[in-house]
Design a protein around this motif. Structure first.
Motif, mmCIF file in Angstrom:
data_model
loop_
_atom_site.group_PDB
_atom_site.id
_atom_site.type_symbol
_atom_site.label_atom_id
_atom_site.label_comp_id
_atom_site.label_asym_id
_atom_site.label_seq_id
_atom_site.Cartn_x
_atom_site.Cartn_y
_atom_site.Cartn_z
ATOM 1 N N GLY A 347 0.851 -1.187 0.000
ATOM 2 C CA GLY A 347 0.000 0.000 0.000
ATOM 3 C C GLY A 347 0.884 1.233 0.000
ATOM 4 O O GLY A 347 2.027 1.190 -0.465
ATOM 5 N N VAL A 348 0.391 2.342 0.540
ATOM 6 C CA VAL A 348 1.211 3.565 0.622
ATOM 7 C C VAL A 348 1.126 4.163 2.019
ATOM 8 O O VAL A 348 0.126 4.000 2.713
ATOM 9 C CB VAL A 348 0.756 4.645 -0.402
ATOM 10 N N VAL A 349 2.170 4.858 2.379
ATOM 11 C CA VAL A 349 2.302 5.598 3.643
ATOM 12 C C VAL A 349 1.654 4.878 4.824
ATOM 13 O O VAL A 349 1.056 5.500 5.701
ATOM 14 C CB VAL A 349 1.762 7.059 3.531
ATOM 15 N N ASN A 351 -0.832 2.611 4.932
ATOM 16 C CA ASN A 351 -2.289 2.431 5.001
ATOM 17 C C ASN A 351 -2.711 0.957 5.033
ATOM 18 O O ASN A 351 -3.873 0.645 4.767
ATOM 19 C CB ASN A 351 -2.996 3.203 3.879
ATOM 20 N N ARG A 352 -1.751 0.067 5.379
ATOM 21 C CA ARG A 352 -2.144 -1.328 5.631
ATOM 22 C C ARG A 352 -1.692 -1.775 7.014
ATOM 23 O O ARG A 352 -1.632 -2.979 7.297
ATOM 24 C CB ARG A 352 -1.576 -2.248 4.537
ATOM 25 N N ASP A 359 -5.833 -0.095 2.889
ATOM 26 C CA ASP A 359 -5.395 0.380 1.573
ATOM 27 C C ASP A 359 -5.886 1.798 1.246
ATOM 28 O O ASP A 359 -5.701 2.289 0.138
ATOM 29 C CB ASP A 359 -5.812 -0.571 0.446
ATOM 30 N N LEU A 360 -6.499 2.480 2.215
ATOM 31 C CA LEU A 360 -7.013 3.827 1.950
ATOM 32 C C LEU A 360 -6.381 4.867 2.872
ATOM 33 O O LEU A 360 -5.702 5.770 2.407
ATOM 34 C CB LEU A 360 -8.548 3.841 2.082
ATOM 35 N N ILE A 361 -6.595 4.725 4.185
ATOM 36 C CA ILE A 361 -6.121 5.758 5.117
ATOM 37 C C ILE A 361 -5.275 5.128 6.216
ATOM 38 O O ILE A 361 -5.762 4.281 6.965
ATOM 39 C CB ILE A 361 -7.309 6.505 5.763
ATOM 40 N N PRO A 362 -4.015 5.536 6.333
ATOM 41 C CA PRO A 362 -3.170 4.986 7.394
ATOM 42 C C PRO A 362 -3.650 5.447 8.763
ATOM 43 O O PRO A 362 -4.126 6.569 8.908
ATOM 44 C CB PRO A 362 -1.793 5.585 7.091
ATOM 45 N N SER A 363 -3.535 4.572 9.736
ATOM 46 C CA SER A 363 -3.880 4.995 11.094
ATOM 47 C C SER A 363 -2.796 5.940 11.596
ATOM 48 O O SER A 363 -1.616 5.778 11.293
ATOM 49 C CB SER A 363 -4.002 3.789 12.024
ATOM 50 N N LEU A 414 -9.789 8.760 -2.714
ATOM 51 C CA LEU A 414 -8.944 7.697 -2.150
ATOM 52 C C LEU A 414 -9.306 6.352 -2.761
ATOM 53 O O LEU A 414 -8.427 5.588 -3.178
ATOM 54 C CB LEU A 414 -9.123 7.643 -0.625
ATOM 55 N N ALA A 416 -10.717 5.706 -5.564
ATOM 56 C CA ALA A 416 -10.471 5.646 -7.010
ATOM 57 C C ALA A 416 -9.019 5.297 -7.335
ATOM 58 O O ALA A 416 -8.709 4.930 -8.468
ATOM 59 C CB ALA A 416 -10.851 6.969 -7.658
ATOM 60 N N ARG A 417 -8.125 5.428 -6.367
ATOM 61 C CA ARG A 417 -6.731 5.036 -6.608
ATOM 62 C C ARG A 417 -6.281 3.938 -5.648
ATOM 63 O O ARG A 417 -5.113 3.844 -5.293
ATOM 64 C CB ARG A 417 -5.815 6.254 -6.510
ATOM 65 N N SER A 418 -7.249 3.123 -5.213
ATOM 66 C CA SER A 418 -6.922 2.023 -4.307
ATOM 67 C C SER A 418 -7.165 0.706 -5.021
ATOM 68 O O SER A 418 -7.571 0.670 -6.181
ATOM 69 C CB SER A 418 -7.810 2.095 -3.070
ATOM 70 N N VAL B 348 -8.809 11.307 -11.317
ATOM 71 C CA VAL B 348 -9.915 10.441 -10.901
ATOM 72 C C VAL B 348 -11.028 11.268 -10.274
ATOM 73 O O VAL B 348 -10.779 12.330 -9.698
ATOM 74 C CB VAL B 348 -9.466 9.366 -9.868
ATOM 75 N N VAL B 349 -12.226 10.746 -10.389
ATOM 76 C CA VAL B 349 -13.464 11.315 -9.812
ATOM 77 C C VAL B 349 -13.500 12.848 -9.872
ATOM 78 O O VAL B 349 -13.984 13.495 -8.941
ATOM 79 C CB VAL B 349 -13.723 10.820 -8.363
ATOM 80 N N ASN B 409 -2.837 12.248 7.764
ATOM 81 C CA ASN B 409 -2.672 10.901 7.199
ATOM 82 C C ASN B 409 -3.435 10.774 5.879
ATOM 83 O O ASN B 409 -2.954 10.154 4.927
ATOM 84 C CB ASN B 409 -3.080 9.813 8.204
ATOM 85 N N ILE B 410 -4.601 11.417 5.811
ATOM 86 C CA ILE B 410 -5.396 11.356 4.578
ATOM 87 C C ILE B 410 -4.686 12.105 3.448
ATOM 88 O O ILE B 410 -4.587 11.619 2.320
ATOM 89 C CB ILE B 410 -6.807 11.927 4.828
ATOM 90 N N ASN B 412 -1.486 12.638 3.139
ATOM 91 C CA ASN B 412 -0.319 11.855 2.727
ATOM 92 C C ASN B 412 -0.718 10.680 1.831
ATOM 93 O O ASN B 412 -0.023 10.359 0.868
ATOM 94 C CB ASN B 412 0.433 11.335 3.955
ATOM 95 N N ALA B 413 -1.857 10.048 2.158
ATOM 96 C CA ALA B 413 -2.318 8.914 1.359
ATOM 97 C C ALA B 413 -2.725 9.376 -0.044
ATOM 98 O O ALA B 413 -2.468 8.688 -1.033
ATOM 99 C CB ALA B 413 -3.487 8.224 2.054
ATOM 100 N N LEU B 414 -3.345 10.545 -0.137
ATOM 101 C CA LEU B 414 -3.747 11.072 -1.443
ATOM 102 C C LEU B 414 -2.518 11.387 -2.292
ATOM 103 O O LEU B 414 -2.449 11.009 -3.463
ATOM 104 C CB LEU B 414 -4.587 12.344 -1.259
ATOM 105 N N ALA B 416 0.437 10.178 -2.085
ATOM 106 C CA ALA B 416 1.240 8.994 -2.403
ATOM 107 C C ALA B 416 0.720 8.240 -3.627
ATOM 108 O O ALA B 416 1.431 7.411 -4.192
ATOM 109 C CB ALA B 416 1.289 8.057 -1.194
ATOM 110 N N ARG B 417 -0.517 8.517 -4.027
ATOM 111 C CA ARG B 417 -1.043 7.870 -5.235
ATOM 112 C C ARG B 417 -1.435 8.899 -6.295
ATOM 113 O O ARG B 417 -2.338 8.677 -7.089
ATOM 114 C CB ARG B 417 -2.227 6.974 -4.883
#
Lengths: 453, 453
Positions: A347-349, A351-352, A359-363, A414, A416-418, B348-349, B409-410, B412-414, B416-417
């Motif tokens: 995943g990225v940053v 988010n898994r 696969d969307l938002i890292p904790s 998020l 749409a690119r997961s 996307v979207v 975190n959101i 950064n996730a955006l 990263a993709r």
């Protein structure tokens, strides 16, 4: 008429007697002029008495200091007023201990937090030198504005059996149910300031400390989130708030197998020692809730074996074909040994990693400048809140680590690119099942509770 | 002593006279018993009088109705009390008109909104049957809680020159500066309810309407956002709030060329007719602000030719090599004819449409169930707010269409993709330039204003 007057008189008398007797149940905890009945433990911060107040003054290069009662208490209601200088952290210990065999006598136990920092967790419950935060005040966001800076605050602590409630300036802040009742002393903390010599001389002041041990009672709860640490139990307060079990340690009445025939093989998903465990290598199906949920709050505990992978999914859509392996898709609260399992690096940053929205938002595993712990081989506390307004939160061990709005422009971007990009309407079902994932590793769950919002 | 008393007496007398004379400047707008001086326009909703109140009652299958003054007013302060039944929309027209040559006499002009819906935009300014929302109350979020449902509310409208302020229950809601003063009538609206027959009979009530035309004055502004529609002007209120120009229609003193020598060729970026225009096919560099900004509020207007592409970037990092084409990277408020330009369909979207955070977050172009307009060939209003706490907002024509937290975190996730995935620390600079992009299409900017927060 005559009868009525007599009735009024006698009723008033009874009421008066009750009040009088209840008032008699309160005893001052501090005599206003001496430390008779108290002793100092831990560091060497200064404690003095003036105008009937106990004044604690911070001292550099000394650990946390405590002025403690010589007596121990189990069930009681404690009230006091407290004034804290901005920049100082402090607290009031209760049901606390100092024993030679535990950390060389280090004071440990419940602490009613006094927090002048931006975090504003005053009246939260911290387990000093032991389990850490039991009731961080993020559980009760509005209570963060109750504390009055550099003014007198009224505080109340209620301990009855294994239940603890705290109040600040008349409003409930914490509601904790622990595994068992604890007996211990009460202690006034002056937090260590390390080598910050410019913080030396900072003051915290207490007055009007009084305790009721004769008729301790819990006040009617004010609707705040109940953190129940006692495994697989549901307190009366939780029942009143609408909580019920999906799994209570003995039965998983709210769950069914995700395979076509809805069975779940007891050898794969085993119920033993109060836990629901999926065994390593099992090819069994996932478990899903019998009911579907829209707005809800889900509370659960999970225990990972080393390197294990699982997950708790929600808003899971039910499009399995009968007799075939289910393809239950939904938003996932990740459950993973993220130090060991390779998926944590995919995943990225991040988010898994555990408690991420998979696969969307890292904790956020670092909130309030504190690392949120994840204990492998031990029980961790997970929580998912899905509000009616679309806001969703993931919590891990007392900390809110993810917050997002389902269906918002950001959420859509998020997705749409997961890995879910091609799935039409992913995560947008109005209602959905909850799901415990079998990822072929040994993982256990317990205390799985739900309430609809 | 004697002198002092005389001084006090004479001062009191002067003060008293002033108050008396100021009070004399107010005239009732409604005599409490008849519609003398009023006439009804538009639909046939019912207007009656009872207990000194004007009562408007909704009627199905009729358009918006207005009880209007026969007299026109330019500069005035108007006060009234209003009670609105939940479920009804209403308003008070001011500086309004009904002319045969405009829409067959349809009432148009400023409206002090009365909004019982969840949106809660009461005391916002709507340009009825003309330009639409001029001051949506999202500009002033806290004011959304001022309206008292099914209770009497006090309202105040101040019109002096081209400046309009509205107040609700003592607090300022709107602050509008229009291109020029307007003269027109005052009118009490009962909004049409279409064919919703169950909404027929709903009431709105007005009382204590009074007007001051002799000494109309603007109250001291209460710090709310000033929406200034007059192109390339900066009002005193804006100056007091710390606004200054990057481009004022004649000079672009706050900007410089992004190329190595910081020049900007006047034939490429032309200043003409109050606008700063980049011409189609130009190979000129972008323009960047001379200063860098951390927390700021940027206000600008932009005009797109058909199919054109541009953008306003912020937190732009300054790593151009002297003499070489600049590579100024930053977060981008997209500026695009998104009906025509193909880039709107990329990403996307919809995250490359106008007002989107380019390639990251699509603008919400449908908020409050209203489509946010984008006018090609006309001026549109853009706004970027970057708060000290990291929250960033994009606004388009009065609507907040993007909100996010930089570095969360959101975020950064955006990133990263996105197309910025490989750029270390993208968008995270503590301070950065602002930038107007030359994308080789003809696009104009004006009224570019900034203030630091």
């Amino acid at each position: 008429m005559d009868k009525l007057i007599r009735l009024i008189l006698s009723t008033s008398l009874v009421a008066f007697c009750c009040i009088a007797s209840y008032a008699d149940d309160w005893k001052p905890l501090f005599d206003g002029k001496s430390f008779d009945g108290w002793k100092q433990l831990g560091g060497v911060a200064k404690y003095t008495i003036k105008n009937g107040e106990i004044i604690g003054t911070s001292v550099a290069d000394t650990p946390n200091s405590f002025m403690t009662t010589k007596k121990d208490y189990t069930d009681f209601v404690l009230e006091f007023e407290v004034w804290v200088q901005d920049g100082l952290n402090s607290g009031v210990q209760f049901r606390s201990m100092s024993k030679p065999e535990y950390n060389n006598g280090r004071v440990h136990g419940y602490q009613f937090e006094l927090d002048t920092a931006e975090r504003a967790w005053t009246a939260g419950i911290y387990d000093e030198a032991n389990r850490g935060w039991l009731y961080p005040v993020d559980y009760n966001e509005p209570a963060r504005s109750l504390f009055k800076h550099e003014q007198w605050n009224t505080a109340r602590i209620e301990c009855v059996g294994n239940e603890v409630q705290t109040f600040l300036n008349g409003k409930q802040v914490s509601h904790l149910i622990d595994a068992k009742p604890i007996t211990g002393f009460i202690g006034l903390q002056v937090h260590g300031i390390g080598d910050k010599h410019d913080h030396a001389g900072f003051q915290v002041r207490w007055r009007n400390l009084r305790i009721n041990t004769k008729s301790p009672k819990l006040s009617p709860p004010q609707g705040v989130y109940v953190r129940n640490i006692a495994p697989n139990t549901l307190s009366d307060s939780e029942k009143k708030q609408g909580w019920s079990f999906l799994f209570n340690g003995r039965r998983a009445r709210g769950l069914k197998g995700a395979l076509g025939d809805n069975a779940f093989s007891k050898s794969d998903w085993e119920i033993k020692d109060g836990a629901l465990t999926i065994h390593a290598g099992s090819e069994a199906g996932d478990l899903i809730s019998k009911k579907t949920y829209g707005a809800f709050e889900l509370d659960f505990e999970f225990r990972l074996t080393e390197g294990a992978n699982s997950g708790v999914k929600y808003f899971v859509s039910d499009h399995a074909e009968p007799g075939k392996e289910a393809k239950y898709l939904g938003l996932e609260y990740q459950v993973l040994d993220d130090k060991v399992h390779p998926d944590a690096k995919e995943g990225v940053v991040g988010n898994r990693t555990t408690a991420s929205l998979y696969d969307l938002i890292p904790s956020y595993r670092n909130v309030h400048t504190r690392n949120v712990p994840l204990h492998i081989g031990q029980w961790n506390h997970g929580r998912i809140v899905a509000r009616p307004n679309g806001i969703i939160q993931h919590w891990l061990n007392g900390f809110k680590v993810v917050e997002y709005e389902r269906g918002s422009n950001i959420f859509n971007a998020l997705v749409a690119r997961s890995k879910y990009a091609e799935i039409e309407g992913f995560g947008l079902a109005e209602k959905g099942h909850l799901l415990l994932q079998n990822h072929h590793d040994e993982v256990s769950y317990r205390s799985i509770k739900i309430r609809e919002l």
